[in-house]
Each structure stands twice: as structure tokens, then as C-alpha cells.
Design a protein around this motif. Structure first.
Motif, mmCIF file in Angstrom:
data_model
loop_
_atom_site.group_PDB
_atom_site.id
_atom_site.type_symbol
_atom_site.label_atom_id
_atom_site.label_comp_id
_atom_site.label_asym_id
_atom_site.label_seq_id
_atom_site.Cartn_x
_atom_site.Cartn_y
_atom_site.Cartn_z
ATOM 1 N N GLY A 234 0.818 -1.200 0.000
ATOM 2 C CA GLY A 234 0.000 0.000 0.000
ATOM 3 C C GLY A 234 0.859 1.261 0.000
ATOM 4 N N ASP A 235 0.197 2.391 -0.169
ATOM 5 C CA ASP A 235 0.911 3.664 -0.284
ATOM 6 C C ASP A 235 1.705 4.022 0.970
ATOM 7 N N MET A 236 1.233 3.599 2.149
ATOM 8 C CA MET A 236 1.972 3.927 3.371
ATOM 9 C C MET A 236 3.324 3.219 3.399
ATOM 10 N N LEU A 237 3.352 1.950 2.974
ATOM 11 C CA LEU A 237 4.625 1.223 2.939
ATOM 12 C C LEU A 237 5.509 1.753 1.815
ATOM 13 N N GLN A 238 4.906 2.111 0.681
ATOM 14 C CA GLN A 238 5.671 2.726 -0.397
ATOM 15 C C GLN A 238 6.337 4.009 0.091
ATOM 16 N N ARG A 239 5.595 4.803 0.833
ATOM 17 C CA ARG A 239 6.136 6.070 1.348
ATOM 18 C C ARG A 239 7.252 5.800 2.349
ATOM 19 N N LEU A 240 7.028 4.866 3.262
ATOM 20 C CA LEU A 240 8.033 4.523 4.269
ATOM 21 C C LEU A 240 9.334 4.071 3.613
ATOM 22 N N THR A 241 9.221 3.268 2.525
ATOM 23 C CA THR A 241 10.404 2.679 1.893
ATOM 24 C C THR A 241 10.910 3.486 0.706
ATOM 25 N N ASN A 242 10.382 4.700 0.534
ATOM 26 C CA ASN A 242 10.881 5.574 -0.535
ATOM 27 C C ASN A 242 10.795 4.894 -1.901
ATOM 28 N N HIS A 243 9.690 4.128 -2.079
ATOM 29 C CA HIS A 243 9.390 3.431 -3.339
ATOM 30 C C HIS A 243 10.288 2.225 -3.616
ATOM 31 N N VAL A 244 11.107 1.814 -2.644
ATOM 32 C CA VAL A 244 11.836 0.559 -2.814
ATOM 33 C C VAL A 244 10.830 -0.589 -2.945
ATOM 34 N N LEU A 245 9.771 -0.532 -2.138
ATOM 35 C CA LEU A 245 8.623 -1.418 -2.300
ATOM 36 C C LEU A 245 7.479 -0.571 -2.845
ATOM 37 N N PRO A 246 7.101 -0.745 -4.105
ATOM 38 C CA PRO A 246 6.141 0.155 -4.737
ATOM 39 C C PRO A 246 4.688 -0.269 -4.523
#
Length: 314
Positions: A234-246
Motif C-alpha cells: 500500500g501507499d503507506m509502505l511505499q512512502r516509508l520505503t521511498n518506493h523501494v517497495l512500490p
């Protein structure tokens, strides 16, 4: 109906026998597609079946009976959201679906009650809330387990996520996509990304789920093996990981003519951070080639409210 997926499944049995390899393959699937397919998930099938049976019985009621459990102005956080309410961000038409939300139950006086409403408990079918909450609990536990593998893949301590999601504002969505007339406008679910940390989806065997391949722009079908679990970032994890996990766009397209007379049911579980968790970019994901895209942190609650307004639930 096809039972092959464009994304190679990963067996949950390897979580105990080969945690290193499981974490690697799960993480690589997320990094490539934003999605993973989990076989052998080990969830209690009786819990799943009971929730699905009650879900079908609830949605089989007439519109007025269901609308008694709708709470306007609450963002659909709990209870019933009628057909044709939600839309994908920036979409011109609404999605062809209706759904029910069950969330975490908090003790009296808990500080997170300021952010999380009480569950709605309908009187029909009997036991609906209990069966829904049983599935909520099972998927909540599974999500926490998967996050240990994600943390490992990211080079974090395995249990790094535990205290950040243990009282998260997570939601089980019981989804009903009714049969579709040939001239129906729109699609069952327009292209969108999820708001939360990770989503765990059961019930994707009835075709229609597609994910965009970010490298080619092609829409890939996700037709998981029977009994598999589909997971997406989801977008929260994408944000946390700086798009490493999209967080990758996905949709549920309308079925071919021979399947339009069939309803589709699915049960996505949206796993969220604790409402007051401050989402800040992980330093390890910031590099010269991948500078910090989100220098201003935001709480999970503020981010959620911002996104709910965008999809017309607030």
C-alpha cells in the motif's frame, strides 16, 4: 477459468523451513510488481467459509435492509457502504460494488477510540459480526507475520513493525460485485493504489483482478491458485520505503459475457499503522540514485483522512 497467475506464487510453508529464502522471494516479488501471491497460507478454512457464507447472506438482502447499517459522513469506516459510492482517485465514474467494513475493537477509554469507531453489528444474518471479526483477527495475525518477512528483506530487525501496527486502524472489507448488465458504465473497481501498509486479499479466484506492470505498462492478470492469498504493498509502505517497495495500480475489470451473470465476492484486509505513527522515510532507502521523496513526515491518521477525501468516502 484460468488458475495461473502472472506472478509466481510463494509458499507460506517456507516461512518456518526457509525464512531467509521466503523473505527474499516475497520481497523481490513486491519490489518487481508491488504484489505477491501466497500459497499454503494455513488460515483456518472454516473461519473463511463462515465469513463468506454470512457475507453472501447479508448482501442478498434488499437495499433498504442493508441501508439501515449505513453511517453517512463517516468515510465508510464501519458498517455498510452502498453500491455506487466509492470511486478510484480522479475517476469519472463510481465503482460497481458495495461493501461492509469491520475494524479493530478497542477497550473503553483507549486513546485510539478518538480515531477508530465502534463496529456496526447487524441483526441479520445471525452471527455476521462474529464471523466477520473472526476473519479480521485471522488476517490481522497473518499480516503481522508477513511484516516480519518484509522487515527482514529491508534489513530491519525482524519484529520492527510489531509495535507500529499492533493497534493499527486496520479494516476488513467484505466486498460484493453484483452481476453486471452488458451496458453497465464503469468497471467493478477502477485503477487505484491502496492507502494502507499491506493488503491481504482472499477471494480473487473469480477473475478480474489485474495489476499494471510498471516496466511495460501492460495489465497483468492475477488469477491465483484456489485457496491462495494475494498480498500487495500500500501507499503507506511505499512512502516509508521511498518506493523501494512500490504501491502498484490495480483494478477489477468486468468479466467476459459468459461470466457477467455471476457475482464476485472478495475479502481484502487493509492493514494499517497505529493512527499516531509518524511515517518517516527509512534512512536505509535513501541513496544518491533514490533521494528522499517524502522529506515531510505525516501521521498515519492524517494520511488516511487525506486519501479518503480523494476517493469520495469523505
Amino acid at each position: 477459468m484460468p488458475t495461473t497467475s502472472a506472478i509466481e506464487p510463494v509458499s507460506m510453508s517456507r516461512f518456518d523451513s526457509d525464512f531467509e529464502g521466503f523473505s527474499r522471494d516475497l520481497g523481490q516479488s513486491f519490489a518487481r510488481y508491488g504484489f505477491a501471491v501466497i500459497e499454503d497460507h494455513g488460515l483456518d478454512q472454516a473461519v473463511i467459509d463462515r465469513a463468506l457464507t454470512d457475507t453472501k447472506a447479508f448482501f442478498a438482502q434488499d437495499a433498504e435492509a442493508k441501508k439501515r447499517w449505513h453511517e453517512p459522513g463517516t468515510g465508510g469506516a464501519r458498517g455498510y457502504t452502498p453500491f455506487g459510492t466509492e470511486a478510484a482517485k480522479d475517476a469519472d465514474v463510481v465503482d460497481l460494488k458495495e461493501f461492509w467494513h469491520t475494524g479493530r475493537e478497542l477497550p473503553g477509554g483507549h486513546p485510539y477510540r478518538a480515531f477508530m469507531r465502534d463496529n456496526v453489528k447487524p441483526d441479520a444474518p445471525a452471527g455476521f459480526h462474529d464471523s466477520a471479526y473472526g476473519l479480521f483477527t485471522a488476517l490481522d495475525d497473518m499480516g503481522a507475520k508477513l511484516l516480519t518477512a518484509i522487515a527482514h528483506y529491508l534489513g530491519l530487525p525482524d519484529h520492527w513493525f510489531d509495535d507500529k501496527v499492533e493497534m493499527g486502524n486496520s479494516v476488513l472489507r467484505l466486498l460484493h460485485y453484483p452481476p453486471i448488465p452488458a451496458d453497465a458504465p464503469g468497471v467493478r473497481a477502477g485503477a487505484h493504489e491502496d492507502i494502507n501498509v499491506i493488503t491481504l486479499l482472499l477471494g480473487a479466484e473469480e477473475g478480474g483482478l489485474q495489476v499494471i506492470d510498471r516496466r511495460t505498462g501492460e495489465w497483468l492478470p492475477i488469477n491465483p491458485p484456489p485457496g491462495a492469498l494475494v498480498i500487495n504493498v500500500g501507499d503507506m509502505l511505499q512512502r516509508l520505503t521511498n518506493h523501494v517497495l512500490p504501491s502498484t495500480s490495480h483494478r477489477v475489470v468486468n468479466p467476459p459475457p459468459e461470466r457477467r451473470g455471476f457475482a464476485r465476492y472478495s475479502t481484502p484486509f487493509f492493514l494499517h499503522f497505529n493512527p499516531d505513527y509518524l511515517i518517516e522515510t527509512l534512512p536505509s532507502t535513501v541513496t544518491p540514485d533514490n533521494p528522499d521523496r517524502y522529506p515531510e513526515p505525516i501521521t498515519a491518521q492524517d494520511y488516511l483522512m487525506e486519501r479518503l477525501r480523494e476517493i469520495r468516502l469523505l
